[in-house]
Motif scaffolding. Structure first.
Motif, PDB file in Angstrom:
ATOM      1  N   LEU A  34       0.827  -1.202   0.000  1.00  0.00           N
ATOM      2  CA  LEU A  34       0.000   0.000   0.000  1.00  0.00           C
ATOM      3  C   LEU A  34       0.865   1.257   0.000  1.00  0.00           C
ATOM      4  N   ALA A  37       1.809   1.658  -3.501  1.00  0.00           N
ATOM      5  CA  ALA A  37       0.616   2.045  -4.260  1.00  0.00           C
ATOM      6  C   ALA A  37       0.359   3.533  -4.077  1.00  0.00           C
ATOM      7  N   ALA A  41       0.470   6.236  -7.038  1.00  0.00           N
ATOM      8  CA  ALA A  41      -0.726   7.027  -7.314  1.00  0.00           C
ATOM      9  C   ALA A  41      -0.390   8.521  -7.258  1.00  0.00           C
ATOM     10  N   ALA A  44       1.400   9.371 -10.370  1.00  0.00           N
ATOM     11  CA  ALA A  44       0.495   9.412 -11.516  1.00  0.00           C
ATOM     12  C   ALA A  44      -0.305  10.709 -11.507  1.00  0.00           C
ATOM     13  N   PHE A  45      -0.737  11.113 -10.334  1.00  0.00           N
ATOM     14  CA  PHE A  45      -1.476  12.369 -10.184  1.00  0.00           C
ATOM     15  C   PHE A  45      -0.608  13.545 -10.618  1.00  0.00           C
ATOM     16  N   GLN A  48      -0.165  13.614 -14.331  1.00  0.00           N
ATOM     17  CA  GLN A  48      -1.372  14.069 -15.014  1.00  0.00           C
ATOM     18  C   GLN A  48      -1.500  15.578 -14.930  1.00  0.00           C
TER      19      GLN A  48
ATOM     20  N   THR B  71      -7.736  -0.854  -2.674  1.00  0.00           N
ATOM     21  CA  THR B  71      -7.023   0.395  -2.437  1.00  0.00           C
ATOM     22  C   THR B  71      -6.456   0.957  -3.725  1.00  0.00           C
ATOM     23  N   LEU B  75      -7.432   4.571  -5.264  1.00  0.00           N
ATOM     24  CA  LEU B  75      -6.380   5.556  -5.513  1.00  0.00           C
ATOM     25  C   LEU B  75      -6.388   6.001  -6.963  1.00  0.00           C
ATOM     26  N   TRP B  76      -6.414   5.023  -7.852  1.00  0.00           N
ATOM     27  CA  TRP B  76      -6.249   5.362  -9.254  1.00  0.00           C
ATOM     28  C   TRP B  76      -7.510   5.925  -9.878  1.00  0.00           C
ATOM     29  N   LEU B  80      -6.755   9.996  -9.675  1.00  0.00           N
ATOM     30  CA  LEU B  80      -6.146  10.311 -10.955  1.00  0.00           C
ATOM     31  C   LEU B  80      -6.920  11.359 -11.765  1.00  0.00           C
TER      32      LEU B  80
END
Lengths: 199, 86
Positions: A34, A37, A41, A44-45, A48, B71, B75-76, B80
């Motif tokens: 986690l 993860a 994430a 990735a944010f 973007q 999860t 999250l994604w 995102l």
């Protein structure tokens, strides 16, 4: 890793039939998974939200990274073989494949360190880099740094387990637990490689 | 090494080959959906076969996989799209 081969519970059947040691290793793997993860994430944010992001092929030596991936995957295969060999009671094979796993991990770490020096030589630091968003190098160092640290810890654990096993002070269960951790490290790399380097 | 114990190990090395092939494919075929699929398959091989989660009790397998999937999904899928605003 404990000497006991089986769980000895005072309170009835153990959940899902596994020892508390294995249970705790899975708990650790889930929470550590986690963590990564979350990192990915966040990356990735940020990517973007950035107006621009460097093309990986321009920044990294993709052949090097792909080779690193091959090596880590192979070290997972040697680890799985070592665990199975320990279960079979084949001591020599176990130790041989534990050694191969450690060698693979060390080569991976060395290549990662080399990649870092190339990157730093281009002017990248934790807070800035020659390419567009400053976050780029921050994410790179944080994610690969955390992963590399996990690899290093894994190497220490594997060396300790191999040493103990060679002196008959570690069971096949112990080898399996070390294996779970090592496979987790490889698993994280599958996603770091895919999300950070390939996409 | 007896035939049965040698067979023990072969599965891991067939999986190794599969992992390498998938890696090569996703590196050269730059399609994001294929990459996502490739990563999932690699992860499944590592978790279910190498980590033996496929051979554990269903309760443990589901607990681990659902915790991570749920999860990751949240999250994604929820975070995102916010990155695309503005």
């Amino acid at each position: 890793m404990a000497q006991q081969a089986t769980a000895s519970w005072g309170g009835g059947a153990s959940p899902w039939g596994i020892s508390w040691q294995k249970m705790m290793m899975w708990w650790f793997i889930v929470t550590d998974g986690l963590l990564f993860a979350g990192f990915l994430a966040s990356y990735a944010f940020a990517r973007q939200a950035s107006p621009a992001w460097p093309k990986q092929a321009d920044v990294f030596n993709m052949k090097l990274i792909t080779l690193m991936t091959f090596i880590l995957i192979t070290s997972s295969a040697t680890m799985a073989t070592a665990v199975a060999a320990a279960r079979n009671g084949d001591r020599r094979l176990t130790l041989r494949f534990l050694l191969l796993t450690v060698v693979g991990g060390m080569v991976f770490l060395g290549m990662q360190a080399y990649e870092w020096t190339l990157f730093i030589r281009h002017g990248a630091t934790l807070t800035q880099n020659p390419w567009v968003p400053r976050a780029f190098s921050a994410y790179f160092f944080t994610i690969t740094g955390f992963h590399g640290t996990h690899v290093l810890i894994g190497l220490i654990v594997l060396a300790a387990v191999a040493w103990q096993y060679s002196r008959d002070r570690c069971t096949a269960d112990g080898i399996e637990l070390a294996g779970l951790y090592w496979h987790f490290v490889d698993l994280v790399w599958v996603f770091v490689f895919g999300c950070f380097y390939l996409v | 090494m007896t035939a049965t114990s040698a067979a023990n190990y072969r599965g891991y090395w067939i999986a190794w080959l599969a992992l390498l092939v998938i890696t090569v494919v996703v590196v050269f075929v730059e399609v994001p959906l294929l990459l996502a699929f490739g990563m999932t398959v690699k992860a499944a091989i590592i978790v279910l076969l190498y980590m033996h989660l496929g051979g554990e009790r269903l309760g443990l397998t589901l607990s681990v996989l659902l915790a991570l999937f749920a999860t990751a999904l949240i999250l994604w899928l929820l975070i995102l799209p916010d990155g695309r605003m503005g």
